[in-house]
Design a protein around this motif. Sequence first.
Motif, PDB file in Angstrom:
ATOM      1  N   HIS A   1      28.383  -2.433 -12.036  1.00  0.00           N
ATOM      2  CA  HIS A   1      27.898  -1.172 -11.541  1.00  0.00           C
ATOM      3  C   HIS A   1      29.100  -0.166 -11.370  1.00  0.00           C
ATOM      4  N   GLU A   2      28.593   1.250 -11.252  1.00  0.00           N
ATOM      5  CA  GLU A   2      29.280   2.487 -10.599  1.00  0.00           C
ATOM      6  C   GLU A   2      29.572   2.373  -9.183  1.00  0.00           C
ATOM      7  N   LEU A   3      30.870   2.449  -8.790  1.00  0.00           N
ATOM      8  CA  LEU A   3      31.366   2.423  -7.463  1.00  0.00           C
ATOM      9  C   LEU A   3      31.656   3.279  -7.065  1.00  0.00           C
ATOM     10  N   TYR A   4      31.321   4.013  -5.824  1.00  0.00           N
ATOM     11  CA  TYR A   4      31.752   5.079  -5.158  1.00  0.00           C
ATOM     12  C   TYR A   4      32.321   4.624  -3.763  1.00  0.00           C
ATOM     13  N   ALA A   5      33.360   5.554  -3.160  1.00  0.00           N
ATOM     14  CA  ALA A   5      33.724   5.015  -1.760  1.00  0.00           C
ATOM     15  C   ALA A   5      34.366   6.298  -1.353  1.00  0.00           C
ATOM     16  N   THR A   6      34.506   6.221  -0.013  1.00  0.00           N
ATOM     17  CA  THR A   6      35.248   7.326   0.808  1.00  0.00           C
ATOM     18  C   THR A   6      36.792   6.923   0.475  1.00  0.00           C
ATOM     19  N   GLY A   7      37.703   7.958   0.914  1.00  0.00           N
ATOM     20  CA  GLY A   7      39.006   7.837   0.411  1.00  0.00           C
ATOM     21  C   GLY A   7      39.758   6.607   0.487  1.00  0.00           C
ATOM     22  N   THR A   8      40.063   6.057   1.661  1.00  0.00           N
ATOM     23  CA  THR A   8      41.059   5.050   1.966  1.00  0.00           C
ATOM     24  C   THR A   8      40.340   3.780   1.462  1.00  0.00           C
ATOM     25  N   THR A   9      39.080   3.912   1.750  1.00  0.00           N
ATOM     26  CA  THR A   9      38.250   2.341   1.516  1.00  0.00           C
ATOM     27  C   THR A   9      38.368   2.189  -0.308  1.00  0.00           C
ATOM     28  N   GLY A  10      38.155   3.341  -0.858  1.00  0.00           N
ATOM     29  CA  GLY A  10      38.297   3.232  -2.480  1.00  0.00           C
ATOM     30  C   GLY A  10      39.760   2.731  -2.730  1.00  0.00           C
ATOM     31  N   ILE A  11      40.709   3.446  -2.306  1.00  0.00           N
ATOM     32  CA  ILE A  11      41.924   2.932  -2.853  1.00  0.00           C
ATOM     33  C   ILE A  11      42.146   1.526  -2.389  1.00  0.00           C
ATOM     34  N   LYS A  12      41.963   0.944  -1.381  1.00  0.00           N
ATOM     35  CA  LYS A  12      42.081  -0.356  -0.937  1.00  0.00           C
ATOM     36  C   LYS A  12      41.065  -1.414  -1.975  1.00  0.00           C
ATOM     37  N   ILE A  13      39.929  -1.060  -2.194  1.00  0.00           N
ATOM     38  CA  ILE A  13      39.285  -1.721  -2.932  1.00  0.00           C
ATOM     39  C   ILE A  13      39.731  -1.849  -4.419  1.00  0.00           C
ATOM     40  N   MET A  14      40.275  -0.680  -5.182  1.00  0.00           N
ATOM     41  CA  MET A  14      40.896  -0.602  -6.292  1.00  0.00           C
ATOM     42  C   MET A  14      42.256  -1.445  -6.318  1.00  0.00           C
ATOM     43  N   GLU A  15      43.017  -1.417  -5.395  1.00  0.00           N
ATOM     44  CA  GLU A  15      44.219  -2.188  -5.238  1.00  0.00           C
ATOM     45  C   GLU A  15      44.016  -3.641  -5.099  1.00  0.00           C
ATOM     46  N   ALA A  16      42.846  -4.142  -4.370  1.00  0.00           N
ATOM     47  CA  ALA A  16      42.719  -5.483  -4.259  1.00  0.00           C
ATOM     48  C   ALA A  16      41.862  -5.908  -5.364  1.00  0.00           C
ATOM     49  N   THR A  17      41.208  -5.257  -6.219  1.00  0.00           N
ATOM     50  CA  THR A  17      40.584  -5.776  -7.323  1.00  0.00           C
ATOM     51  C   THR A  17      40.545  -5.337  -8.688  1.00  0.00           C
TER      52      THR A  17
END
Length: 136
Positions: free
Chosen positions: A29-45
């Motif tokens: 799916h297309e994922l959207y996130a607020t700032g820091t949450t998005g960075i942390k998700i990208m780094e972890a996954t």
Amino acid sequence: MKLALIAHDKKKNDMIQFARAYQHILGKHELYATGTTGIKIMEATGLEVYRFQSGPLGGDQEIGALIAQNKMDMVIFFRDPLTAQPHEPDISALIRLCDVYAIPLATNMGTAEVLIHGLDRGALQWRSIIHEKQGE
């Protein structure tokens, strides 16, 4: 489907665990996130995430605008109900918009798991019908 992922500071680790556990579903799916949450998700996954501003700087409102345009299909918002948030009116507005536009919303891990399993089973295909009617 377009999914918004938001987490208050004390809930960011929960969101990371959730994203790791359901990476195989979220990646479809297309994922959207607020700032820091998005960075942390990208780094972890390694998942691709479109990032808005952080919540206090307007990220919640940016996601709310997409909801009001019927361009967001689900919101997973791990809120911290025990800590006062300076942008509480924005949070309330986002939750209200989900109710107004019938956007599935999870504010805790338990509900998020139910929604993500439903998404994987195709239970949210009615959102595709809405998009077709709008010509998207």
